[in-house]
Design a protein around this motif. Structure first.
Motif, PDB file in Angstrom:
ATOM      1  N   LYS A 273       0.819  -1.211   0.000  1.00 40.46           N
ATOM      2  CA  LYS A 273       0.000   0.000   0.000  1.00 40.46           C
ATOM      3  C   LYS A 273       0.855   1.264   0.000  1.00 40.46           C
ATOM      4  CE  LYS A 273      -4.231  -1.841   1.843  1.00 40.46           C
ATOM      5  NZ  LYS A 273      -5.048  -2.054   3.015  1.00 40.46           N
ATOM      6  N   LEU A 274       2.129   1.090  -0.252  1.00 36.33           N
ATOM      7  CA  LEU A 274       3.031   2.240  -0.240  1.00 36.33           C
ATOM      8  C   LEU A 274       3.709   2.340  -1.595  1.00 36.33           C
ATOM      9  CD1 LEU A 274       3.747   4.126   2.178  1.00 36.33           C
ATOM     10  CD2 LEU A 274       5.859   2.814   2.408  1.00 36.33           C
ATOM     11  N   ARG A 275       3.785   3.554  -2.148  1.00 36.09           N
ATOM     12  CA  ARG A 275       4.504   3.709  -3.407  1.00 36.09           C
ATOM     13  C   ARG A 275       5.179   5.079  -3.445  1.00 36.09           C
ATOM     14  NH1 ARG A 275      -0.478   4.576  -7.792  1.00 36.09           N
ATOM     15  NH2 ARG A 275      -0.800   6.781  -7.310  1.00 36.09           N
ATOM     16  N   VAL A 294       5.774  10.138  -1.453  1.00 30.50           N
ATOM     17  CA  VAL A 294       5.461   8.846  -0.853  1.00 30.50           C
ATOM     18  C   VAL A 294       3.941   8.825  -0.731  1.00 30.50           C
ATOM     19  CG1 VAL A 294       5.716   7.337   1.137  1.00 30.50           C
ATOM     20  CG2 VAL A 294       7.604   8.848   0.470  1.00 30.50           C
ATOM     21  N   GLU A 295       3.311   7.822  -1.326  1.00 31.66           N
ATOM     22  CA  GLU A 295       1.841   7.754  -1.300  1.00 31.66           C
ATOM     23  C   GLU A 295       1.377   6.465  -0.623  1.00 31.66           C
ATOM     24  OE1 GLU A 295       0.551  10.330  -5.210  1.00 31.66           O
ATOM     25  OE2 GLU A 295       0.553   8.146  -5.379  1.00 31.66           O
ATOM     26  N   TYR A 296       0.199   6.557  -0.010  1.00 29.39           N
ATOM     27  CA  TYR A 296      -0.384   5.392   0.658  1.00 29.39           C
ATOM     28  C   TYR A 296      -1.760   5.131   0.062  1.00 29.39           C
ATOM     29  CZ  TYR A 296      -2.176   2.288   4.243  1.00 29.39           C
ATOM     30  OH  TYR A 296      -2.713   1.203   4.890  1.00 29.39           O
ATOM     31  N   LEU A 297      -2.097   3.853  -0.044  1.00 32.48           N
ATOM     32  CA  LEU A 297      -3.415   3.503  -0.584  1.00 32.48           C
ATOM     33  C   LEU A 297      -4.446   3.492   0.550  1.00 32.48           C
ATOM     34  CD1 LEU A 297      -5.141   2.723  -2.996  1.00 32.48           C
ATOM     35  CD2 LEU A 297      -4.468   0.333  -2.642  1.00 32.48           C
ATOM     36  N   PHE A 298      -5.062   4.655   0.782  1.00 29.28           N
ATOM     37  CA  PHE A 298      -6.105   4.780   1.800  1.00 29.28           C
ATOM     38  C   PHE A 298      -7.399   4.165   1.269  1.00 29.28           C
ATOM     39  CE2 PHE A 298      -3.270   8.271   3.022  1.00 29.28           C
ATOM     40  CZ  PHE A 298      -3.247   8.128   4.401  1.00 29.28           C
ATOM     41  N   GLY A 301      -8.383   5.969  -1.714  1.00 31.19           N
ATOM     42  CA  GLY A 301      -7.490   6.026  -2.871  1.00 31.19           C
ATOM     43  C   GLY A 301      -6.059   6.404  -2.501  1.00 31.19           C
ATOM     44  N   TRP A 302      -5.172   6.353  -3.537  1.00 32.85           N
ATOM     45  CA  TRP A 302      -3.759   6.693  -3.317  1.00 32.85           C
ATOM     46  C   TRP A 302      -3.648   8.173  -2.974  1.00 32.85           C
ATOM     47  CZ3 TRP A 302       0.121   3.344  -2.860  1.00 32.85           C
ATOM     48  CH2 TRP A 302      -0.017   2.071  -3.421  1.00 32.85           C
ATOM     49  N   SER A 303      -2.979   8.489  -1.883  1.00 37.69           N
ATOM     50  CA  SER A 303      -2.845   9.895  -1.494  1.00 37.69           C
ATOM     51  C   SER A 303      -1.473  10.157  -0.884  1.00 37.69           C
ATOM     52  CB  SER A 303      -3.923  10.261  -0.467  1.00 37.69           C
ATOM     53  OG  SER A 303      -5.192   9.976  -0.992  1.00 37.69           O
ATOM     54  N   THR A 355      -2.201   7.360   8.871  1.00 34.67           N
ATOM     55  CA  THR A 355      -1.784   6.231   8.030  1.00 34.67           C
ATOM     56  C   THR A 355      -1.515   5.005   8.891  1.00 34.67           C
ATOM     57  OG1 THR A 355      -0.723   7.788   6.557  1.00 34.67           O
ATOM     58  CG2 THR A 355      -0.088   5.485   6.305  1.00 34.67           C
ATOM     59  N   PHE A 356      -0.791   5.210  10.003  1.00 41.26           N
ATOM     60  CA  PHE A 356      -0.493   4.064  10.876  1.00 41.26           C
ATOM     61  C   PHE A 356      -1.790   3.462  11.418  1.00 41.26           C
ATOM     62  CE2 PHE A 356       3.872   6.098  11.722  1.00 41.26           C
ATOM     63  CZ  PHE A 356       4.461   5.321  10.749  1.00 41.26           C
ATOM     64  N   LEU A 357      -2.750   4.315  11.755  1.00 38.92           N
ATOM     65  CA  LEU A 357      -4.022   3.808  12.287  1.00 38.92           C
ATOM     66  C   LEU A 357      -4.769   2.995  11.232  1.00 38.92           C
ATOM     67  CD1 LEU A 357      -5.402   6.896  14.275  1.00 38.92           C
ATOM     68  CD2 LEU A 357      -4.731   4.684  15.237  1.00 38.92           C
TER      69      LEU A 357
END
Ligand code: GAP
Length: 487
Positions: A273-275, A294-298, A301-303, A355-357
């Motif tokens: 989920k990280l890119r 650095v984006e996370y797939l919430f 969506g990717w943010s 993000t961690f949550l």
């Protein structure tokens, strides 16, 4: 947002409120839109995020020092940095619903819709038109009309003109509210670093390359805040400006992208989920020669979590020109002044905590075995060890208090006396406590306790004298578990 997306986010928001991570701000007065207060557990989570960042950016290195600059600086700072003229978003209002939108976001949503429908060519063509229209208010409005984009609330297309809206919060310094007293709350911590460049060099005698790190609040009058604490008007940033020789900027740009990406993985974020995404030229901020996000797939969506930008010598030069003070580094070997290039990893603390949550949230099991669990990295979890007496008698509460007091010297701890052991485990699982220690009848006889692990739910008998050492080792060995649910 789709229904399932909303459902997951709703559950996380509800857990955050119920257990004291995040509260809606000014709640007893009906709330202050998109503004949040961090509760007892949230504060601990954020402190750990900031500590982990500071450790990796400052303490674990020789080449980075810290700074804590003022939120309200001279207005000249923001004129020179380009924020007064350029830190704007294009706004459009719908006359019927009176709703206000980011004009570019309306078009982006349409592009996204085409993509979801598999209309790649249409999406690409519209993207190209949007890129050309950015910065031209009339062209942006024409595009919205041409595409037939309607207000999601009123369903009409009676749009106002597009206007540029400055995101900085304005205030007045001193008792007179006239134009000479105007000041702004900082929209980024970075400028406080640039204007202190000479001070830090003189005070620390740092040689290139070196960095200055800062954590602190920033303020932006966002037009479309939302997605819980992802985008708010008041937030904390963790920024580092890394000053280097211009010819080495590309190398450090690559280096910091890798370093920062790895930081999230080391703290247990799901690699799937990280890119790292490179900005296209039209996305680049006015000061940047390159930027990787650095984006996370919430669930929505990717943010972006963090931007790593090559800011070149833009800021130091702007402040040199505007202040008349030469901001540069003197190279004694070459006997010349160098205006360093700057590589900037800029992260949001609230966004990282969220993000961690989100990444840690899981629902496991069925029926009476069902549990909600946060698989937080033990270094990030608000409570590291919870201690329970099995029953509230026979000296167990006293023994539990003694053990908790000892553990408190090394870890953050909690003690819980009420409810069944099973319920107490579940309550700790839900806030991400990685270890629970139970004191029972045997403890009083042989000085051992049950150490229970959150992720595997495994239980083991451990001598009290070895407890802290065993927990330390488990923290060092921790690996992210597979999630049971799609949450
Ligand atoms: N100094 C560069 C800078 O400020 P940015 O991309 O605008 O760059 C850096 O901000 C980070 O700050 C973002 O990646 C995000 O994590 C956080 N951030 C920015 N605006 C935010 C907001 N309105 N709410 C929460 N976090 C925000």
């Amino acid at each position: 947002m789709s229904k399932s997306t909303t459902a997951v986010m709703d559950k996380i928001v509800s857990l955050c409120k119920r257990r004291g991570f995040v509260f809606p701000a000014s709640e007893i007065y009906g709330g202050q839109g998109s503004t949040y207060d961090w509760g007892p557990l949230g504060v601990e989570l954020k402190r750990r995020v900031k500590e982990a960042w500071w450790r990796s950016m400052v303490y674990d290195r020789q080449d980075v020092v810290g700074l804590d600059s003022a939120i309200i600086q001279s207005p000249e700072v923001w004129r020179a940095s380009g924020h007064v003229d350029g830190f704007t978003d294009p706004l459009i209002d719908n006359k019927t619903s009176k709703q206000r939108y980011r004009a570019d976001h309306l078009v982006e949503a349409r592009i996204e819709k085409y993509r979801r429908q598999g209309k790649e060519e249409r999406a690409a063509a519209l993207q190209e038109k949007l890129t050309a229209a950015l910065g031209d208010n009339q062209a942006l409005r024409r595009l919205i009309l041409e595409e037939g984009i309607k207000c999601p609330v009123s369903g009409t297309d009676d749009w106002t003109e597009v206007r540029q809206f400055n995101l900085m919060f304005q205030t007045w310094v001193g008792p007179v509210q006239d134009s000479a007293a105007v000041a702004w709350l900082r929209p980024e911590t970075a400028q406080g670093i640039f204007i202190n460049f000479n001070n830090v060099v003189t005070a620390t005698r740092k040689k290139l390359p070196f960095g200055i790190a800062q954590i602190g609040k920033s303020f932006r009058n966002e037009i479309t805040p939302g997605n819980f604490v992802f985008r708010t008007r008041e937030f904390e940033q963790m920024e580092m400006e890394y000053f280097c020789r211009p010819e080495e900027a590309e190398r450090w740009f690559d280096y910091w992208q890798q370093e920062r990406f790895r930081w999230y993985l080391d703290l247990g974020v799901d690699p799937e989920k990280l890119r790292l995404r490179q900005h296209t030229s039209d996305e680049l901020a006015h000061y940047a020669a390159g930027c990787g996000d650095v984006e996370y797939l919430f669930p929505f969506g990717w943010s972006e979590l963090e931007g790593i930008a090559n800011r070149t010598d833009y800021d130091l030069k702007r402040h040199t020109e505007a202040s008349g003070v030469q901001l540069s580094w003197f190279d004694q070997e070459r006997n010349e002044h160098i205006v360093p290039y700057v590589i900037e990893p800029a992260a949001g603390c609230d966004r990282t905590a969220m993000t961690f949550l989100v990444d840690a949230y899981d629902e496991e099991g069925e029926g009476k075995d069902r549990r909600v669990v946060l698989h937080l990295h033990p270094r990030i979890a608000p409570v590291t060890v919870a201690v329970f007496p099995l029953v509230k008698k026979e000296g167990m509460p006293e023994k539990a208090a003694e053990i908790e007091q000892e553990l408190r010297r090394r870890f953050t701890t909690a003690i819980e006396l009420n409810q069944s052991i099973g319920r107490r485990y579940r309550r700790q699982d839900e806030i991400g406590t990685p270890f629970c220690v139970t004191v029972d009848g045997d403890t009083l006889a042989d000085d051992t306790v049950t150490l229970r692990e959150r992720d595997s739910m495994s239980q083991e008998r451990v001598p009290v004298s070895e407890l802290a050492g065993v927990i330390d080792q488990r923290i060092a060995d921790w690996r992210r578990p597979e999630k049971a649910s799609v949450a």
